[in-house]
Enzyme design. Structure first.
Site, PDB file in Angstrom:
ATOM      1  N   VAL A  81      27.935  53.760  39.167  1.00 13.63           N
ATOM      2  CA  VAL A  81      27.055  53.728  38.001  1.00 13.63           C
ATOM      3  C   VAL A  81      25.812  52.923  38.359  1.00 13.63           C
ATOM      4  CG1 VAL A  81      26.831  52.975  35.603  1.00 13.63           C
ATOM      5  CG2 VAL A  81      29.045  53.810  36.460  1.00 13.63           C
ATOM      6  N   GLU A 170      43.751  29.482  43.551  1.00 17.07           N
ATOM      7  CA  GLU A 170      44.739  30.492  43.975  1.00 17.07           C
ATOM      8  C   GLU A 170      44.498  30.921  45.427  1.00 17.07           C
ATOM      9  OE1 GLU A 170      44.906  33.687  40.992  1.00 17.07           O
ATOM     10  OE2 GLU A 170      46.689  32.674  40.244  1.00 17.07           O
ATOM     11  N   ASP A 300      35.190  41.945  31.644  1.00 14.91           N
ATOM     12  CA  ASP A 300      34.286  40.881  32.092  1.00 14.91           C
ATOM     13  C   ASP A 300      32.823  41.118  31.714  1.00 14.91           C
ATOM     14  OD1 ASP A 300      36.500  39.666  33.110  1.00 14.91           O
ATOM     15  OD2 ASP A 300      35.904  39.762  35.206  1.00 14.91           O
TER      16      ASP A 300
END
Ligand code: FAD
Ligand code: NAD
Length: 404
Positions: A81, A170, A300
């Protein structure tokens, strides 16, 4: 009369959840549904720290989109896109364009570099399969090269992680487990390797439960991670980073710099003229963009306010998936000519952060947990996300079952 055209941009958590729910709700005669995604696979963004460290192969983190969509009802277009032209109800792709009656934008996040010099050129980000694979290969290359050089450069073996948010922490957990393996593989003295985490805030995981933060930091330090708290990355260079604390600056030389210090909405949002804060559109209760009755924005790229504290919710997969469910129901309502749409209300079940494959910290269903218990919970959350999109079959194919 022709069917309304529904176009969904992005096959991440928000987009896939929307499509897989919508395809169950409407018949072929009710709507023409098109899903657009850059790749023909979906990846679990929430597992990318593992692929980046090399503790889980990237193929374990992805699956073909065709495996979960009903191709009788959904037309899949693999393309990028570029722009949304809301006034023409049109989406411009790299290789074509699409018209829509209803649009869902679920294009995820881009790294937020805050304009810091050199980051785009010299730092890596944990953003997608391509970047994760590149980080894994880059780190391994540094280890592989070390012993081939006449003059040994120890800074090759320094890895800097910018940001001790959930992504940084993480990733550090995986990296701390991976480094001993790399040392064995390439005959490197583990004492020569440095893993340095630089965090600008006065604590790691700002805003998270202090007891859990302490546990996480201690566990990572025990495995050799050095923390520079209250220290900001000011610049990134070919040789490493420049950090600042109080009024002092210092250079840290490093072979690898990972920027994990924040995200913003996909750049397509701002380029298409939506009013946004850091690329995220503050959506209406029903998840539509203000002033655009035919455009939903989720995941998001969207911003929703936690009214209890009057601050935005952090962008998470948990919220993106819940938004996808509501978005699908709202699309079905519009397709059937209804005017009343359902408001979105997040139901935050908790937050669990992994610290490697056998350790984690978190709060889930109101309970604090650490260690193997939290790690088990984390894997159940990962498996649940698969289940929500692709049912038991997908969990069996892609799920995490190595618990202890
Ligand atoms: P994504 O799931 O990222 O999907 C976006 C999709 O759009 C992708 O398929 C992408 O290929 C596609 N796309 C992007 N640009 C284009 C374009 N121009 N054209 C076509 N397609 C495009 N959240 C949690 O709740 N729990 C966690 O444990 C957790 N762990 C995380 C760990 C890591 C390492 C990271 C980086 C994030 C983590 N998050 C976690 C946050 C979570 O991953 C995001 O909030 C979530 O992925 C957002 O979903 P989304 O649908 O908006 O975007
Ligand atoms: P974040 O914004 O949560 O954390 C970024 C960290 O980088 C912050 O602590 C910030 O103080 C620090 N920082 C910013 N600028 C800096 C600089 N110049 N130098 C040093 N440090 C700097 O971003 P994230 O960790 O990428 O997370 C993104 C989103 O994904 C968040 O909403 C997060 O909750 C979510 N997430 C959730 C999980 C989970 O639930 N297990 C895991 C990963 C990500």
């Amino acid at each position: 009369v022709r069917n309304p055209k529904v176009v969904i941009l992005g096959a991440g958590y928000g987009g896939l959840m929307t499509v897989t729910r919508l395809q169950k709700m409407v018949s072929v005669n009710e709507a023409d549904i098109t899903l657009v995604n850059k790749h023909d696979y979906h990846y679990e963004t929430t597992w990318l720290h593992e692929a980046s460290a090399g503790t889980l192969h990237h193929d374990r983190c992805r699956y073909p989109i065709k495996d979960v969509i009903d191709t009788n009802k959904v037309n899949f277009v693999q393309d990028s896109v570029k722009l949304i032209k809301t006034d023409e109800k049109k989406v411009i792709l790299e290789n074509g364009e699409l018209n829509y009656d209803y649009l869902v934008v679920a294009l995820g996040a881009h790294p937020e570099t805050f304009g810091i010099q050199g980051l785009k050129e010299y730092a890596f980000t944990i953003s997608n399969i391509n970047s994760a694979r590149q980080i894994r290969e880059h780190i391994e290359y540094q280890f592989a090269t070390y012993n081939t050089e006449e003059e040994k450069d120890d800074t090759r073996l320094t890895i800097v992680v910018g940001g001790a948010g959930f992504t940084g922490i993480e990733f550090l957990g995986e990296l701390a487990n991976r480094v001993p393996e790399l040392c064995r593989e390439y005959d490197i003295d583990p004492k020569k390797v440095r893993i340095i985490c630089v965090e600008a805030a006065p604590t790691a995981l700002p805003g998270f439960d202090p007891e859990l933060v302490e546990y996480a930091v201690n566990q990572l330090q025990r495995k050799g991670v050095e923390f520079r708290i209250g220290t900001a990355i000011k610049e990134c260079t070919e040789q490493g980073i420049i950090v600042g604390k109080d009024d002092q600056t210092e250079e840290i030389k490093a072979g690898t710099v990972i920027w994990a210090a924040g995200v913003r909405g996909n750049s397509v949002i701002e380029e298409s003229g939506f009013e946004a804060m850091r690329g995220r559109v503050k959506v209406e209760k029903d998840l539509r963009a203000p002033g655009h009755d035919d455009v939903f924005i989720i995941g998001d790229c969207s911003l929703i306010i936690n009214e209890e504290i009057n601050r935005p919710y952090p962008p998470t997969a948990q919220i993106a998936m819940q938004q996808g469910e509501v978005c699908a129901r709202n699309l079905a309502a519009l397709i059937r000519g209804k005017k009343e749409l359902e408001p979105f209300k997040p139901d935050i079940k908790g937050t669990v952060a992994s610290l490697g494959e056998d350790d984690a910290v978190g709060i889930a269903l109101g309970k604090k947990m650490v260690g193997t218990k939290a790690s088990f919970m984390k894997k159940m959350i990962d498996n649940r996300a698969l289940y929500m999109v692709g049912g038991a079959g997908l969990v069996l194919k892609k799920g995490k079952f190595k618990f202890f």
